[in-house]
Design an enzyme around this catalytic site. Sequence first.
Site, PDB file in Angstrom:
ATOM      1  N   LYS A  19      25.398   8.405  77.869  1.00  0.00           N
ATOM      2  CA  LYS A  19      25.337   9.720  78.509  1.00  0.00           C
ATOM      3  C   LYS A  19      26.706  10.385  78.417  1.00  0.00           C
ATOM      4  CE  LYS A  19      25.880  11.438  82.646  1.00  0.00           C
ATOM      5  NZ  LYS A  19      26.421  12.755  82.242  1.00  0.00           N
ATOM      6  N   GLU A  71      37.458   2.982  82.689  1.00  0.00           N
ATOM      7  CA  GLU A  71      38.659   3.688  82.219  1.00  0.00           C
ATOM      8  C   GLU A  71      38.773   4.937  83.079  1.00  0.00           C
ATOM      9  OE1 GLU A  71      40.802   2.770  79.935  1.00  0.00           O
ATOM     10  OE2 GLU A  71      39.725   0.997  79.254  1.00  0.00           O
ATOM     11  N   CYS A  77      43.798  11.800  80.503  1.00  0.00           N
ATOM     12  CA  CYS A  77      44.102  10.694  81.412  1.00  0.00           C
ATOM     13  C   CYS A  77      45.522  10.195  81.204  1.00  0.00           C
ATOM     14  CB  CYS A  77      43.108   9.563  81.193  1.00  0.00           C
ATOM     15  SG  CYS A  77      43.046   9.013  79.487  1.00  0.00           S
ATOM     16  N   GLU A 102      45.969  13.384  90.420  1.00  0.00           N
ATOM     17  CA  GLU A 102      45.788  13.811  89.031  1.00  0.00           C
ATOM     18  C   GLU A 102      45.442  15.305  89.025  1.00  0.00           C
ATOM     19  OE1 GLU A 102      42.320  12.125  87.091  1.00  0.00           O
ATOM     20  OE2 GLU A 102      43.549  11.581  85.367  1.00  0.00           O
TER      21      GLU A 102
HETATM   22  P1  NAD Z   1      33.787  12.530  86.020  1.00  0.00           P
HETATM   23  O1  NAD Z   1      34.108  11.252  86.713  1.00  0.00           O
HETATM   24  O2  NAD Z   1      33.481  13.705  86.850  1.00  0.00           O
HETATM   25  O3  NAD Z   1      32.516  12.319  85.045  1.00  0.00           O
HETATM   26  C1  NAD Z   1      32.498  11.316  84.056  1.00  0.00           C
HETATM   27  C2  NAD Z   1      31.052  11.034  83.663  1.00  0.00           C
HETATM   28  O4  NAD Z   1      30.387  10.441  84.780  1.00  0.00           O
HETATM   29  C3  NAD Z   1      30.237  12.262  83.287  1.00  0.00           C
HETATM   30  O5  NAD Z   1      29.397  11.956  82.200  1.00  0.00           O
HETATM   31  C4  NAD Z   1      29.421  12.517  84.533  1.00  0.00           C
HETATM   32  O6  NAD Z   1      28.215  13.220  84.297  1.00  0.00           O
HETATM   33  C5  NAD Z   1      29.150  11.095  84.991  1.00  0.00           C
HETATM   34  N1  NAD Z   1      28.773  10.948  86.406  1.00  0.00           N
HETATM   35  C6  NAD Z   1      29.011  11.804  87.422  1.00  0.00           C
HETATM   36  N2  NAD Z   1      28.501  11.296  88.564  1.00  0.00           N
HETATM   37  C7  NAD Z   1      27.956  10.100  88.263  1.00  0.00           C
HETATM   38  C8  NAD Z   1      27.287   9.090  89.015  1.00  0.00           C
HETATM   39  N3  NAD Z   1      27.103   9.214  90.319  1.00  0.00           N
HETATM   40  N4  NAD Z   1      26.878   7.983  88.376  1.00  0.00           N
HETATM   41  C9  NAD Z   1      27.093   7.824  87.055  1.00  0.00           C
HETATM   42  N5  NAD Z   1      27.693   8.758  86.286  1.00  0.00           N
HETATM   43  C10 NAD Z   1      28.137   9.873  86.881  1.00  0.00           C
HETATM   44  O7  NAD Z   1      35.012  12.791  85.032  1.00  0.00           O
HETATM   45  P2  NAD Z   1      35.265  14.062  84.117  1.00  0.00           P
HETATM   46  O8  NAD Z   1      35.662  15.203  85.000  1.00  0.00           O
HETATM   47  O9  NAD Z   1      34.164  14.227  83.137  1.00  0.00           O
HETATM   48  O10 NAD Z   1      36.556  13.556  83.273  1.00  0.00           O
HETATM   49  C11 NAD Z   1      37.846  13.619  83.744  1.00  0.00           C
HETATM   50  C12 NAD Z   1      38.290  12.277  84.328  1.00  0.00           C
HETATM   51  O11 NAD Z   1      38.163  11.258  83.350  1.00  0.00           O
HETATM   52  C13 NAD Z   1      39.764  12.280  84.711  1.00  0.00           C
HETATM   53  O12 NAD Z   1      39.928  11.646  85.944  1.00  0.00           O
HETATM   54  C14 NAD Z   1      40.417  11.452  83.606  1.00  0.00           C
HETATM   55  O13 NAD Z   1      41.638  10.826  83.950  1.00  0.00           O
HETATM   56  C15 NAD Z   1      39.352  10.467  83.291  1.00  0.00           C
HETATM   57  N6  NAD Z   1      39.554   9.919  81.948  1.00  0.00           N
HETATM   58  C16 NAD Z   1      40.018   8.632  81.813  1.00  0.00           C
HETATM   59  C17 NAD Z   1      40.263   8.110  80.549  1.00  0.00           C
HETATM   60  C18 NAD Z   1      40.768   6.703  80.349  1.00  0.00           C
HETATM   61  O14 NAD Z   1      40.647   6.202  79.248  1.00  0.00           O
HETATM   62  N7  NAD Z   1      41.314   6.041  81.370  1.00  0.00           N
HETATM   63  C19 NAD Z   1      40.029   8.906  79.422  1.00  0.00           C
HETATM   64  C20 NAD Z   1      39.562  10.205  79.592  1.00  0.00           C
HETATM   65  C21 NAD Z   1      39.311  10.697  80.870  1.00  0.00           C
END
Ligand code: NAD
Length: 495
Positions: A177, A252, A286, A384
Amino acid sequence: MTPRSYELLIDGRWTKARSGETIERVSPAHGVTVSTYSKASEHEADLAISAARAAFDRGSWPRMSGSERSKVLLNVASLIERDAELLAMLDTLESGKPIAQARGEIAGAADIWRYAAALTRDLHGESFSTIGPHKLGVVVRDPIGVVSIITPWNFPFLIVSQKLPFALAAGCTAVVKPSELTSASTLYLGKLLLEAGLPAGVVNILSGKGLDVGAVMTSDPRVDMISFTGSTRVGKSAMATAAQTLKKVSMELGGKNPQIIFADADLEAALDAAVFGAYFNAGECCNAGSRLIIQRSIAESFVADLQRKVRDVKVGDPLDEDVRVGAIVTPEHLAKIEGYVADAQEAGAEVKVGGTRLDYESGQFMAPTIVDGVKPQMTIAREEVFGPVLSVLTFETAEEAVVIANGTDYGLSAGVWSRDFNTCLNVSRGIHAGTVWMNTFMDGASELPFGGYKQSGLGRELGRRAVDDYTEEKTLHMHHGPRTAWWVTNPAGQA
Ligand code: NAD
């Protein structure tokens, strides 16, 4: 521009959601609809998991040789390269990232698929021949099963490519997803997977929301593992859901990464890397080097140079080849970034450059911003921001720099700049982060593991052991020859 339409990939077939609902994605830079995806709900999540489960339990993929699996992964890599320009365009239009950067990400993703293909043939366990006479222990690695892969919006194609090829290399099947904001390149990958010869049902791709589709993917007992990249907040909730059925999790998550600049560093190089670290991907990264920690003796002159340098960073239409900073992903996210800057000002920090949105095209752009005089306890130094905002802090001694660097809940990555190798190593070894760059920043290689300490995550991606993560170890404990330890007639149990 005519929006492209996408359906869901379930059991090898492109399928419309039963509800008939769709998600529209508007380009953050241009304000026009660029994609329409069918919107999956719990029903489609259930179908996708059923398909992945059947493909794992009865299908050919987990039973193929490494050589056969690697051929498919190599095909995928070649197809990604064939369609690289389109994939880069999809990510740029949906995320707002500069096209030149998106091209680099697609090339990097193809390299990861090739790397995983090579590892496929090297997946192996261990043997123990010293556990006693007539005994042999063999530890084999079995694919763990069905993996739910959930990805964020900031590096749509790159992040799915840090997970899926390794899960496939291990022999797993998957439900994927992508973020509902940037699903196009991942759905397009589905087309490439089928063309590459991946059997139906091995990978199923759903565009949909986290609260329904994501929730099923993390709770369904037929799923064995969750591989999640996203925010720490959602990661924790996904982990809590997964704990109900004790799934393996790989997380991650977020980062608040320091770049520490010592007075004896190559300051020209450090300056460029400080700007790159803070504003690459508009800071929606990130790994963003969002905390610049400068040795006090050079802080004033370094910040003055930084202000000049930042004014040279080209912000604008991400389709312009020379642009370095594109649009912010959503209006809500832009408002959140501005809120962090206002909060820092109220707390006593000073905006040296930027601090405001730019009235340009869609209006969804943020000026690269420097916030000076930040103290470690301020919110902007701990949370962040996920935007083009650099916080400047200062230090006197190396020990103090390490304390400040470690002073957040995160521990994803860090940078250290000094011409003295001892300083670099001493400081790097004191930092609690999964990656520390020395005299460089945000370099990556498929060979090097990546992941976070503390609340930046659990587990590592990439590197030699990336495939192992998607396996279970099974111990085969063997006895050869006649039975030597009789239990009933020889209670002392002598061999
Ligand atoms: P997010 O946590 O809002 O969403 C990530 C994914 O989770 C999306 O596909 C979303 O639809 C899904 N999601 C949302 N609620 C959920 C639930 N209850 N159960 C399962 N899935 C759910 O993050 P975002 O805003 O899309 O991305 C930004 C974040 O990602 C930042 O915090 C960033 O640091 C992190 N990030 C980390 C890395 C890494 O490698 N450590 C890399 C890229 C981004």
